[in-house]
Scaffold this active site. Structure first.
Site, PDB file in Angstrom:
ATOM      1  N   ASP A 111       0.564  -0.936   0.020  1.00 57.52           N
ATOM      2  CA  ASP A 111      -0.103   0.238   0.309  1.00 57.52           C
ATOM      3  C   ASP A 111       0.931   1.275  -0.017  1.00 57.52           C
ATOM      4  O   ASP A 111       0.446   2.141  -0.660  1.00 57.52           O
ATOM      5  CB  ASP A 111      -0.831   0.236   0.995  1.00 57.52           C
ATOM      6  N   ILE A 112       1.821   1.303   0.790  1.00 52.69           N
ATOM      7  CA  ILE A 112       3.105   2.665   1.240  1.00 52.69           C
ATOM      8  C   ILE A 112       3.416   3.054  -0.586  1.00 52.69           C
ATOM      9  O   ILE A 112       3.518   3.675  -0.743  1.00 52.69           O
ATOM     10  CB  ILE A 112       4.086   2.198   1.927  1.00 52.69           C
TER      11      ILE A 112
END
Length: 407
Positions: free
Chosen positions: A167-168
């Site tokens: 996600d990051i």
């Protein structure tokens, strides 16, 4: 609640975000922290991530506030034609740096690129999907296929990481994608839809780090090796006061510094001939990692973490102290106002929190200061009146009918 600064790198850009969870909010916040105007549109009452943990004592989400700093918040009844029309108008509002939409929600019907680009032909839509075919995936279902949970730990039982790494990484790819498409538009005058699959972020990373090539070239798959550093020497060690430190010796300079600081260089030199490895190479130190660790373990076990610090600081040894989140906040000077990235900021409904601005530092331009997240919907009236030109009476009428939220 616009938090742009005139000299900020991305001042003049306007991004409209319709999203949830981590990747897309992080991507939009990355742009906002560099000075872009970001308007986040949510359904009335908030999206699915509005109450996500961790929570403050009053139930407000510290998570949501942390990922939506520097943005404006608009709430609309997105399940109604009138709410959809208002959202579309905000997305396609005029402006040289406007007409940019970032989303990780299904972009269909009224919110599709095809529909919105008819209203603004130079529209840019940056869209995150789960898999390249459009099917659903989240960080945790992508990560399980990446190979990393199997390579983590001491045996082949999978270990799920706490950090939502994909996600990051996807959030940062999203911000890069927006800026790339805006660069094309400023040069050629055309908009476009840009898509990014979360699983492709994972696959690209696995390939870029050489693990796909390792399988295809060498016919091997990396095995779990506990807390040892892969391909060089590095591992955690326990100190006499119950703390743990990480030590790595990747370069020859770091390896020599470790031997000098611990006064164990002569003992290290005995390991190479005994194991027939060259300790002047990363690979040699990796193959001898257990023997090296056996020499170092009693040295650390006889010293407190402060005594280790006295020996290692300024010595050239590459090391660090393991900390939980509380210890990070209370002990590490990098996580404090001593670090120019941080400010203490009062967040409504959350409290006073050490808050980061962008970690990028520009010598020639001024990035915005650390900012707070909006309360849900607090900018609805300002955006509808200021950007779309609606009268206060019209906004009040829409609010009374449940088409807009707080106004």
């Amino acid at each position: 609640m616009q938090n742009t600064t005139r000299h900020a790198p991305l001042a003049g850009l306007r991004i409209v975000e319709v999203s949830a969870f981590i990747a897309a909010p992080l991507g939009a916040m990355t742009l906002a922290q560099l000075g872009a105007e970001v308007i986040r549109i949510d359904p009335i009452g908030g999206n699915i991530d509005y109450r996500r943990w961790p929570l403050a004592a009053n139930g407000n989400s510290i998570y949501w506030a942390s990922l939506n700093k520097s943005k404006q918040s608009v709430t609309l009844a997105l399940d109604t034609p009138e709410g959809q029309e208002l959202a579309s108008a905000i997305m396609c509002a005029p402006g040289e740096g406007a007409g940019i939409v970032l989303t990780n929600l299904p972009a269909k019907g009224w919110m599709s690129y095809e529909a919105l680009s008819k209203r603004r032909t130079d529209l840019i839509m940056m869209r995150l999907t789960g898999n390249f075919d459009g099917s659903a995936a989240v960080d945790y279902t992508v990560n399980c296929a990446s190979g990393f949970p199997i390579a983590t730990g001491s045996d082949r039982a999978p270990v799920n990481h706490v950090l939502p790494a994909w996600d990051i990484a996807a959030g940062l790819y999203l911000s890069t994608g927006v800026l790339s498409a805006e660069r094309v538009r400023s040069r050629e005058g055309c908009g476009q839809e840009v898509t990014l699959a979360l699983s492709d972020v994972m696959l690209a990373t696995v390939g870029n780090l050489g693990y796909i090539g390792d399988v295809q070239v060498n016919g091997v798959s990396r095995e779990p090796i506990g807390n040892h550093l892969y391909g060089a020497f590095g591992r955690n060690f326990a100190t006499s006061d119950g703390r743990e430190v990480m030590v790595a010796a990747i370069s020859n300079r770091q390896w020599k510094a470790l031997g000098c600081a611990t006064a164990l260089a002569e003992r290290f030199e005995m390991i190479g001939p005994l194991m027939d490895v060259d300790l002047s190479t990363e690979g040699g130190r990796f193959h001898a990692r257990r023997a090296i660790a056996a020499v170092l373990e009693p040295w650390f076990a006889a010293r407190t973490v402060n005594e280790v610090s006295e020996r290692f600081d300024g010595s050239g040894v590459l090391w660090g102290v393991y900390r939980d989140f509380r210890q990070l906040v209370e002990e590490d000077p990098r996580c404090s106002v001593e670090n120019p990235m941080f400010e203490q900021v009062d967040h409504p409904g959350i409290g006073r929190v050490l808050t980061p601005r962008t970690p990028l530092s520009f010598a020639g331009t001024q990035a915005p200061r650390a900012a707070i997240a909006p309360t849900l919907g607090e900018d609805t009236r300002g955006v509808l009146e200021g950007l779309l030109g609606l009268t206060p009476a019209k906004v009040d009428e829409l609010r009374e009918r449940g088409i807009v939220g707080q106004a």
